[in-house]
Design a protein around this motif. Structure first.
Motif, PDB file in Angstrom:
ATOM      1  N   ASP A  39      18.111 -24.233 -31.998  1.00 43.33           N
ATOM      2  CA  ASP A  39      17.483 -25.456 -32.499  1.00 43.33           C
ATOM      3  C   ASP A  39      18.475 -26.450 -33.090  1.00 43.33           C
ATOM      4  O   ASP A  39      18.079 -27.509 -33.553  1.00 43.33           O
ATOM      5  CB  ASP A  39      16.446 -25.113 -33.574  1.00 43.33           C
ATOM      6  CG  ASP A  39      15.298 -24.296 -33.015  1.00 43.33           C
ATOM      7  OD1 ASP A  39      15.106 -24.289 -31.779  1.00 43.33           O
ATOM      8  OD2 ASP A  39      14.594 -23.656 -33.818  1.00 43.33           O
ATOM      9  N   VAL A  40      19.755 -26.123 -33.070  1.00 44.52           N
ATOM     10  CA  VAL A  40      20.760 -26.986 -33.689  1.00 44.52           C
ATOM     11  C   VAL A  40      21.509 -27.746 -32.616  1.00 44.52           C
ATOM     12  O   VAL A  40      22.052 -27.158 -31.685  1.00 44.52           O
ATOM     13  CB  VAL A  40      21.735 -26.145 -34.552  1.00 44.52           C
ATOM     14  CG1 VAL A  40      22.826 -27.025 -35.127  1.00 44.52           C
ATOM     15  CG2 VAL A  40      20.989 -25.433 -35.662  1.00 44.52           C
ATOM     16  N   ASP A  41      21.520 -29.077 -32.736  1.00 44.33           N
ATOM     17  CA  ASP A  41      22.226 -29.920 -31.772  1.00 44.33           C
ATOM     18  C   ASP A  41      23.722 -29.978 -32.050  1.00 44.33           C
ATOM     19  O   ASP A  41      24.524 -30.103 -31.142  1.00 44.33           O
ATOM     20  CB  ASP A  41      21.676 -31.349 -31.815  1.00 44.33           C
ATOM     21  CG  ASP A  41      20.259 -31.433 -31.277  1.00 44.33           C
ATOM     22  OD1 ASP A  41      19.861 -30.528 -30.519  1.00 44.33           O
ATOM     23  OD2 ASP A  41      19.555 -32.386 -31.634  1.00 44.33           O
ATOM     24  N   ARG A  42      24.096 -29.950 -33.319  1.00 44.37           N
ATOM     25  CA  ARG A  42      25.507 -30.117 -33.673  1.00 44.37           C
ATOM     26  C   ARG A  42      25.831 -29.264 -34.887  1.00 44.37           C
ATOM     27  O   ARG A  42      25.112 -29.265 -35.875  1.00 44.37           O
ATOM     28  CB  ARG A  42      25.785 -31.579 -33.988  1.00 44.37           C
ATOM     29  CG  ARG A  42      27.200 -31.857 -34.359  1.00 44.37           C
ATOM     30  CD  ARG A  42      27.452 -33.360 -34.451  1.00 44.37           C
ATOM     31  NE  ARG A  42      28.725 -33.636 -35.045  1.00 44.37           N
ATOM     32  CZ  ARG A  42      29.879 -33.593 -34.413  1.00 44.37           C
ATOM     33  NH1 ARG A  42      29.913 -33.273 -33.150  1.00 44.37           N
ATOM     34  NH2 ARG A  42      31.002 -33.868 -35.035  1.00 44.37           N
ATOM     35  N   TRP A  43      26.966 -28.555 -34.820  1.00 48.05           N
ATOM     36  CA  TRP A  43      27.440 -27.746 -35.939  1.00 48.05           C
ATOM     37  C   TRP A  43      28.543 -28.485 -36.672  1.00 48.05           C
ATOM     38  O   TRP A  43      29.382 -29.133 -36.052  1.00 48.05           O
ATOM     39  CB  TRP A  43      28.020 -26.420 -35.459  1.00 48.05           C
ATOM     40  CG  TRP A  43      27.043 -25.463 -34.899  1.00 48.05           C
ATOM     41  CD1 TRP A  43      26.886 -25.141 -33.582  1.00 48.05           C
ATOM     42  CD2 TRP A  43      26.085 -24.693 -35.611  1.00 48.05           C
ATOM     43  NE1 TRP A  43      25.896 -24.224 -33.430  1.00 48.05           N
ATOM     44  CE2 TRP A  43      25.391 -23.919 -34.671  1.00 48.05           C
ATOM     45  CE3 TRP A  43      25.746 -24.577 -36.952  1.00 48.05           C
ATOM     46  CZ2 TRP A  43      24.368 -23.047 -35.025  1.00 48.05           C
ATOM     47  CZ3 TRP A  43      24.738 -23.708 -37.303  1.00 48.05           C
ATOM     48  CH2 TRP A  43      24.066 -22.956 -36.349  1.00 48.05           C
ATOM     49  N   GLU A  44      28.560 -28.351 -37.968  1.00 48.98           N
ATOM     50  CA  GLU A  44      29.691 -28.804 -38.774  1.00 48.98           C
ATOM     51  C   GLU A  44      30.408 -27.542 -39.208  1.00 48.98           C
ATOM     52  O   GLU A  44      29.900 -26.765 -40.007  1.00 48.98           O
ATOM     53  CB  GLU A  44      29.226 -29.600 -39.996  1.00 48.98           C
ATOM     54  CG  GLU A  44      28.732 -30.983 -39.654  1.00 48.98           C
ATOM     55  CD  GLU A  44      29.802 -31.865 -39.029  1.00 48.98           C
ATOM     56  OE1 GLU A  44      31.006 -31.624 -39.237  1.00 48.98           O
ATOM     57  OE2 GLU A  44      29.425 -32.799 -38.325  1.00 48.98           O
ATOM     58  N   THR A  45      31.577 -27.303 -38.647  1.00 53.01           N
ATOM     59  CA  THR A  45      32.285 -26.061 -38.933  1.00 53.01           C
ATOM     60  C   THR A  45      33.439 -26.267 -39.902  1.00 53.01           C
ATOM     61  O   THR A  45      34.044 -25.306 -40.345  1.00 53.01           O
ATOM     62  CB  THR A  45      32.822 -25.439 -37.642  1.00 53.01           C
ATOM     63  OG1 THR A  45      33.630 -26.401 -36.967  1.00 53.01           O
ATOM     64  CG2 THR A  45      31.686 -25.013 -36.741  1.00 53.01           C
TER      65      THR A  45
END
Length: 133
Positions: A22-28
């Protein structure tokens, strides 16, 4: 959909509990570099839940002493609900030391996080004009 921070123990899930599908973009990056990261991710991080290390109301000049302590100990602290890293503290102290007294008094009227953000903005503007960054 806003960005989410990856859960430190479960890489298939966001800190706020959303599954990876469900996540479009990760901030890692740590800390995340975007201003639009999910608010739940910020508030659920272990660092955000710890108590404040220092409280400084607007006008309290001891904030600069706390920032100097961050730089000296090379350890971030939570000030007035905001985690302040070593770089932000060092830039704030650097700019603070070069300001005139009247400019310092104007900055002291701001909340601590605003004071730090203003000093960082001044630093970036000066660094850009000198050809750095």
């Amino acid at each position: 959909m806003s960005s989410h921070i990856r859960h430190p123990r479960d890489l298939r899930q966001a800190v706020c509990g959303l599954p990876a599908a469900d996540v479009d973009r990760w901030e890692t990056e740590d800390p995340p570099r975007r201003d639009y990261t999910c608010e739940d991710c910020y508030t659920l991080l272990p660092e955000a839940q710890r108590p404040d290390d220092a409280n400084h109301p607007p006008g309290d000049a001891t904030l600069i002493d706390t920032l100097r302590r961050i730089v000296a100990e090379r350890q971030h602290l939570k000030i007035d609900g905001v985690i302040v890293d070593v770089w932000s503290a060092s830039v704030t102290v650097l700019i603070w030391d070069r300001l005139r007294g009247d400019k310092r008094q104007r900055l002291l009227t701001l909340p601590s996080h605003e004071l730090i953000l203003r000093c960082v903005a001044i630093y970036r503007r000066v660094a850009k004009n000198r050809g750095g960054q």
